[in-house]
Design a protein around this motif. Sequence first.
Motif: not given
Length: 467
Positions: A261, A265-266, A269, A317, A352, A355-356, A359
Amino acid sequence: MRRGGSVAVAALTAALAFAPAAQAAEEFTPGAAGAGDPYFPENGNGGYDVEDYDLTFGFEPASGAIVATARIRAKATQNLSSFNLDFLGPLEVDGVKVNGPAGWKREGAQELVVTPRKGIKAGRTFVTTVKYHGVPQRIDDDALGTSGWIATSDGAVALNQPFGAATYYPVNDTPQDKATYSVTVTAPSDLTALTNGEKVEETSAGGLTTVKWRMRHPMASELAMLAIGRFNVTEGTTPSGIPSVTAIDSALDTAPNQSATFFDTTNTVTDWMQKTWGRYPFTSTGGVVDRIGVGYALETQGRSVYDSSLPGRLPGTGTIAHELAHQWFGDSVTPVHWRDIWLNEGWASYNEWLYTEATGGRTAQAAFDSAYARAATHPYWQTVMGDPGRDGIYDWASYTRGAMTLHVLRTKIGDEKFFELGRTWVTKYKDANVTTADFKALAEKVSGQDLDALFTAWVYTPGKPAL
């Protein structure tokens, strides 16, 4: 015979008449003991520019001691009679060479003063070799937290921001002097050593493993890292093909699929950032999760480090997005002085938000509105973001007000120009150092607008700006 002697004397007299000018041209002076940052005047040094660090460490986990050699290739920027390196006790120097034997002495809190046998002419490249040993000590600062070499339960982690590099190697410890790095670590074979860049060599013999890593892109010393311990390591590539290495302390890696995971995720992103801001600036991505006890994550170049204390818990995240955004904003493009740190933290915090939103979470506008709702009397509003003071570089102003400033800029110049500005910023200044004035000038050029009022209100003036 006498006549010849008189001619010789006359010739010698004529030559001596020119001696003062010749000596002046070849005058050699010490390099400065600081790089001129107003917040950290003792950090960094003058008179030379480092091109490459080649660091070799032998690590003994029972005592926490290292036996180390630093080979530093640099170019003189003046005629040098001597120069300084930042280097903290209690590490003991065993010997120093500069293209041969050299004199050295310790001065003040962190100065290693090196005197070569002969002066080094401006423009010349020279190699300084320092052999040393001891148990490195961390730095605990009331305002800035813990940095430097930090002992862990199964090894050590080195986190250098803002001034921890000198706890474990001699360095020109200023963001202005970026250099490439090679780091070689020998440790017991049950431990793993990770640092910036790519692994280029690994050998094992007699219960010890030696691994060499190479960071080929210029890197500020505050962005170097080293982690030694028991890690579960995952290697591969992002969906777009960028090499990726992630690692989790084995004592923390207890949840099902946790390593996978974190790796996924890394990588997801990283690719989103690349799509948004342009080509990833380094040759590999990744991250390290370890039990460090510092209470923060850090955007170490190419491989961020995340502190964790609870088994099974990964960094959020948003935190991963923040640290990966720094690879463009702060690592590749780095402020000259610490007062401009909002150019790092504001962009990372705004990413941040972006990206939030991308998504399916809270929008950037909603994040701005929430932050702006704080009363004008709140202490957060009272800091001058563009000059927060030495003890304020990690405060709310650098992060949240920085993100808010970028959002206000975006609403003023429009989405098309704003994202063009971000991409142009990281392309134009890749591997370089910058100031707020550079950013304002580029923003005005890209947008075609006068932004004096915006920067005055949001960057250079305390208080809550009107909308």
